[in-house]
Motif scaffolding. Structure first.
Motif, PDB file in Angstrom:
ATOM      1  N   ALA A 135      24.087  -3.481 -61.102  1.00 19.27           N
ATOM      2  CA  ALA A 135      25.389  -3.062 -61.404  1.00 19.27           C
ATOM      3  C   ALA A 135      25.790  -2.719 -63.309  1.00 19.27           C
ATOM      4  O   ALA A 135      25.991  -1.377 -63.000  1.00 19.27           O
ATOM      5  CB  ALA A 135      26.859  -4.027 -60.753  1.00 19.27           C
ATOM      6  N   VAL A 136      25.561  -2.965 -63.801  1.00 21.47           N
ATOM      7  CA  VAL A 136      26.153  -2.786 -64.705  1.00 21.47           C
ATOM      8  C   VAL A 136      25.008  -1.584 -65.828  1.00 21.47           C
ATOM      9  O   VAL A 136      25.290  -1.224 -67.017  1.00 21.47           O
ATOM     10  CB  VAL A 136      26.338  -4.108 -65.946  1.00 21.47           C
ATOM     11  N   GLY A 137      23.827  -2.150 -65.321  1.00 24.02           N
ATOM     12  CA  GLY A 137      22.719  -1.364 -66.250  1.00 24.02           C
ATOM     13  C   GLY A 137      22.792  -1.204 -67.579  1.00 24.02           C
ATOM     14  O   GLY A 137      22.665  -2.357 -68.179  1.00 24.02           O
ATOM     15  N   GLU A 138      22.229  -0.494 -68.381  1.00 25.21           N
ATOM     16  CA  GLU A 138      22.313  -0.420 -69.968  1.00 25.21           C
ATOM     17  C   GLU A 138      23.921  -0.655 -70.613  1.00 25.21           C
ATOM     18  O   GLU A 138      23.929  -0.335 -71.333  1.00 25.21           O
ATOM     19  CB  GLU A 138      21.690   0.547 -70.561  1.00 25.21           C
ATOM     20  N   GLN A 139      25.135  -0.827 -69.666  1.00 25.74           N
ATOM     21  CA  GLN A 139      26.515  -0.575 -70.363  1.00 25.74           C
ATOM     22  C   GLN A 139      26.539  -1.593 -71.061  1.00 25.74           C
ATOM     23  O   GLN A 139      27.669  -2.002 -71.967  1.00 25.74           O
ATOM     24  CB  GLN A 139      27.253  -0.104 -69.331  1.00 25.74           C
ATOM     25  N   ALA A 140      25.986  -2.645 -70.615  1.00 23.13           N
ATOM     26  CA  ALA A 140      26.921  -4.179 -71.080  1.00 23.13           C
ATOM     27  C   ALA A 140      25.398  -5.198 -71.283  1.00 23.13           C
ATOM     28  O   ALA A 140      24.211  -4.961 -70.399  1.00 23.13           O
ATOM     29  CB  ALA A 140      27.595  -4.864 -70.637  1.00 23.13           C
ATOM     30  N   GLN A 141      25.124  -6.533 -71.963  1.00 27.62           N
ATOM     31  CA  GLN A 141      24.441  -7.515 -71.386  1.00 27.62           C
ATOM     32  C   GLN A 141      25.156  -8.306 -70.669  1.00 27.62           C
ATOM     33  O   GLN A 141      26.207  -7.557 -70.216  1.00 27.62           O
ATOM     34  CB  GLN A 141      24.464  -7.819 -72.688  1.00 27.62           C
ATOM     35  N   VAL A 142      24.240  -9.187 -69.510  1.00 23.23           N
ATOM     36  CA  VAL A 142      24.646  -9.791 -69.403  1.00 23.23           C
ATOM     37  C   VAL A 142      23.656 -11.801 -69.445  1.00 23.23           C
ATOM     38  O   VAL A 142      22.579 -11.680 -69.575  1.00 23.23           O
ATOM     39  CB  VAL A 142      23.834  -9.268 -67.084  1.00 23.23           C
ATOM     40  N   TYR A 143      24.442 -12.005 -69.267  1.00 24.47           N
ATOM     41  CA  TYR A 143      24.291 -13.055 -69.193  1.00 24.47           C
ATOM     42  C   TYR A 143      24.232 -14.943 -69.156  1.00 24.47           C
ATOM     43  O   TYR A 143      24.738 -14.105 -66.544  1.00 24.47           O
ATOM     44  CB  TYR A 143      25.383 -13.752 -70.581  1.00 24.47           C
ATOM     45  N   VAL A 144      23.788 -15.679 -68.780  1.00 23.79           N
ATOM     46  CA  VAL A 144      23.709 -15.822 -66.966  1.00 23.79           C
ATOM     47  C   VAL A 144      24.487 -18.058 -67.924  1.00 23.79           C
ATOM     48  O   VAL A 144      23.203 -18.357 -68.491  1.00 23.79           O
ATOM     49  CB  VAL A 144      22.991 -16.608 -66.162  1.00 23.79           C
ATOM     50  N   ASP A 145      24.537 -19.198 -66.625  1.00 16.60           N
ATOM     51  CA  ASP A 145      24.326 -20.387 -66.577  1.00 16.60           C
ATOM     52  C   ASP A 145      24.602 -20.767 -65.238  1.00 16.60           C
ATOM     53  O   ASP A 145      24.322 -20.129 -63.949  1.00 16.60           O
ATOM     54  CB  ASP A 145      25.363 -20.491 -67.721  1.00 16.60           C
TER      55      ASP A 145
ATOM     56  N   GLY B 170      32.264 -15.390 -65.760  1.00 13.62           N
ATOM     57  CA  GLY B 170      32.682 -16.231 -64.591  1.00 13.62           C
ATOM     58  C   GLY B 170      32.983 -15.433 -62.510  1.00 13.62           C
ATOM     59  O   GLY B 170      32.756 -15.279 -62.133  1.00 13.62           O
ATOM     60  N   VAL B 171      31.642 -14.519 -63.518  1.00 12.83           N
ATOM     61  CA  VAL B 171      31.095 -12.993 -62.508  1.00 12.83           C
ATOM     62  C   VAL B 171      29.888 -13.100 -61.521  1.00 12.83           C
ATOM     63  O   VAL B 171      28.993 -13.692 -62.370  1.00 12.83           O
ATOM     64  CB  VAL B 171      31.272 -11.747 -63.480  1.00 12.83           C
ATOM     65  N   LEU B 172      30.469 -13.179 -60.222  1.00 13.75           N
ATOM     66  CA  LEU B 172      29.580 -13.442 -59.159  1.00 13.75           C
ATOM     67  C   LEU B 172      29.609 -12.379 -58.496  1.00 13.75           C
ATOM     68  O   LEU B 172      28.489 -11.971 -57.630  1.00 13.75           O
ATOM     69  CB  LEU B 172      30.016 -14.589 -58.383  1.00 13.75           C
ATOM     70  N   ARG B 173      30.035 -11.418 -58.507  1.00 14.97           N
ATOM     71  CA  ARG B 173      30.055  -9.934 -58.227  1.00 14.97           C
ATOM     72  C   ARG B 173      29.642  -8.746 -58.888  1.00 14.97           C
ATOM     73  O   ARG B 173      30.284  -8.288 -59.653  1.00 14.97           O
ATOM     74  CB  ARG B 173      31.603  -9.648 -56.828  1.00 14.97           C
ATOM     75  N   PRO B 174      28.428  -7.942 -58.728  1.00 14.50           N
ATOM     76  CA  PRO B 174      27.971  -6.846 -59.261  1.00 14.50           C
ATOM     77  C   PRO B 174      29.658  -5.968 -59.067  1.00 14.50           C
ATOM     78  O   PRO B 174      29.718  -5.167 -60.276  1.00 14.50           O
ATOM     79  CB  PRO B 174      27.030  -5.692 -57.618  1.00 14.50           C
ATOM     80  N   ASP B 175      30.972  -5.430 -58.124  1.00 16.04           N
ATOM     81  CA  ASP B 175      31.727  -4.770 -57.947  1.00 16.04           C
ATOM     82  C   ASP B 175      32.343  -5.525 -59.230  1.00 16.04           C
ATOM     83  O   ASP B 175      33.102  -4.672 -59.868  1.00 16.04           O
ATOM     84  CB  ASP B 175      32.783  -4.768 -57.004  1.00 16.04           C
ATOM     85  N   ASP B 176      32.671  -6.738 -59.366  1.00 17.80           N
ATOM     86  CA  ASP B 176      33.815  -7.362 -60.531  1.00 17.80           C
ATOM     87  C   ASP B 176      32.744  -7.535 -61.551  1.00 17.80           C
ATOM     88  O   ASP B 176      33.755  -6.459 -62.430  1.00 17.80           O
ATOM     89  CB  ASP B 176      33.809  -8.654 -60.023  1.00 17.80           C
ATOM     90  N   ALA B 177      31.392  -7.172 -61.742  1.00 22.76           N
ATOM     91  CA  ALA B 177      30.425  -7.122 -63.098  1.00 22.76           C
ATOM     92  C   ALA B 177      31.199  -5.280 -63.731  1.00 22.76           C
ATOM     93  O   ALA B 177      31.105  -4.719 -64.661  1.00 22.76           O
ATOM     94  CB  ALA B 177      29.183  -6.395 -62.594  1.00 22.76           C
ATOM     95  N   VAL B 178      31.444  -4.011 -62.994  1.00 24.79           N
ATOM     96  CA  VAL B 178      31.820  -2.954 -63.344  1.00 24.79           C
ATOM     97  C   VAL B 178      32.679  -2.638 -63.289  1.00 24.79           C
ATOM     98  O   VAL B 178      33.091  -1.765 -64.402  1.00 24.79           O
ATOM     99  CB  VAL B 178      31.510  -2.393 -61.695  1.00 24.79           C
ATOM    100  N   ARG B 179      33.961  -3.603 -62.927  1.00 22.83           N
ATOM    101  CA  ARG B 179      35.340  -3.390 -63.267  1.00 22.83           C
ATOM    102  C   ARG B 179      35.741  -4.030 -64.950  1.00 22.83           C
ATOM    103  O   ARG B 179      36.257  -3.441 -65.531  1.00 22.83           O
ATOM    104  CB  ARG B 179      35.870  -4.082 -62.564  1.00 22.83           C
ATOM    105  N   CYS B 180      34.575  -5.241 -65.245  1.00 24.25           N
ATOM    106  CA  CYS B 180      34.837  -6.092 -66.007  1.00 24.25           C
ATOM    107  C   CYS B 180      34.226  -5.237 -67.478  1.00 24.25           C
ATOM    108  O   CYS B 180      35.370  -4.620 -68.569  1.00 24.25           O
ATOM    109  CB  CYS B 180      33.978  -6.841 -66.654  1.00 24.25           C
ATOM    110  N   VAL B 181      32.837  -3.990 -67.405  1.00 16.57           N
ATOM    111  CA  VAL B 181      32.801  -3.364 -68.230  1.00 16.57           C
ATOM    112  C   VAL B 181      33.578  -1.912 -68.342  1.00 16.57           C
ATOM    113  O   VAL B 181      33.328  -1.387 -69.520  1.00 16.57           O
ATOM    114  CB  VAL B 181      31.291  -3.032 -67.502  1.00 16.57           C
TER     115      VAL B 181
END
Length: 350
Positions: free
Chosen positions: A265-275, A221-232
């Motif tokens: 934003a997350v680079g190599e720190q985590a995978q990124v999925y999409v729907d 449910g992430v749509l923002r780079p800054d939120d993605a970084v917080r998740c990681v």
């Protein structure tokens, strides 16, 4: 070659014709005016490829790795409830067909089939979870998922409340038996204080889920780079770019529009999925070309489920055939090649 090149595009109308109107509306509609939901399909169609030529595409590989485990294809099935309202076999039909295809199935915590039976199909499956205000009420459900073989937890974070819909006529709850959902919760859970969805979700919940289940956590449910970084930073192993199929916040940005920003934003720190709006193998390749590690299908497998397990199995075959054809026409042998399709490479001067 596909059996019918237009079969996938006809699934929505097939479902409309076969399902009770309130059930179809539940699956297809978006929140409020449906702007986000209606835009989603066109955003993938707008992604253009820069194909290679003079490449050997005799052998095309679809295998990849998600959360450290090998999978046969880079697409999977997104979580959805009321699958047994679409077909009596519900989640079991979805699981068997997805296992045969080599994909991942994400199972809704509100599923109408016991996790133990889903696990027995042999499908690789992840649990989707909403957390209640009183987190302890989710513990029995989480424990059942772990015992049944779930290999990850997908925490949905875009639903503190359910987005408003504008139904036409009867709603799905007027025609669906309540026994078709939430069978993996203790009886009476929904009547207990603190059973409403949590309004105070935070990074600490990612850590709590990982610690309690011992499983990797994906944040959906992430749509923002800054939120993605917080998740990681909170410990998420993957970030799932999603606007809930346009079913929550209407006017939310399309997933295709923000995918590359989140990946950067997350680079190599985590995978990124999409729907979100993925309706074909070309859409899958479009998402992979933007850098997604995996693509999850939401409404498409539900429409295919009107034909039970054979329908979902055919959907996977047709998507696969389109992905392979698109890769060959683009000069791609591997998924790593696909990731370079969206932009041309710099000139290679002698």
């Amino acid at each position: 070659m596909t059996e019918d090149a237009r079969w996938l595009s006809g699934l929505e109308e097939q479902a409309r014709a076969r399902l009770a109107a309130p059930v179809f509306e539940y699956v297809a509609q978006g929140a409020r005016d449906g702007q986000t939901a209606s835009r989603a399909v066109d955003t993938w169609a707008a992604v253009e490829f820069h194909p290679h030529v003079l490449r050997d595409v005799t052998d095309v590989g679809l295998e990849t790795e998600l959360l450290g485990s090998p999978v046969g294809v880079p697409w999977g099935v997104a979580p959805s409830t009321l699958q047994r309202a679409i077909h009596p076999d519900g989640e079991l039909a979805m699981a068997r067909a997805t296992a045969q295809a080599g994909g991942v199935m994400v199972v809704s915590s509100n599923a109408g089939t016991p996790f133990s039976l889903i696990g027995e199909t042999g499908v690789r499956w992840w649990l989707q979870a909403y957390l209640p205000a009183d987190r302890t009420l989710a513990v029995p459900m989480l424990d059942r998922a772990v015992a049944a073989g779930a290999s990850a937890v997908v925490l949905t974070v875009d639903t503190p409340v359910v987005g408003t819909k504008y139904p036409v006529g009867r709603v799905v709850w007027d025609v669906v038996d309540p026994a078709l959902l939430r069978v993996n919760f203790d009886k009476g859970t929904d009547e207990r204080p603190g059973a409403d969805k949590a309004l105070d979700l935070g990074p600490h919940d990612v850590d709590w889920l990982a610690e309690h289940t011992g499983l990797p956590v994906v944040v959906k449910g992430v749509l923002r780079p800054d939120d993605a970084v917080r998740c990681v930073q909170a410990g998420a192993r993957a970030v799932w770019v999603s606007n809930h199929g346009g079913r929550q916040l209407d006017r939310a940005v399309s997933t295709a529009a923000v995918l590359r920003e989140v990946i950067a934003a997350v680079g190599e720190q985590a995978q990124v999925y999409v729907d979100g709006g993925v309706r074909s193998g070309l859409d899958v390749v479009a998402a992979l070309s933007l850098g997604a590690d995996a693509v999850f299908l939401g409404r498409l497998p539900l429409y295919a489920l009107t034909d039970g397990e054979p329908g979902v199995a055919r959907m996977h075959r047709e998507v696969g055939a389109q992905v392979v054809e698109t890769m060959r026409l683009s000069g791609c042998r591997t998924l790593a090649d696909v990731a370079a399709l969206h932009a041309p490479s710099a000139p290679n001067h002698p």
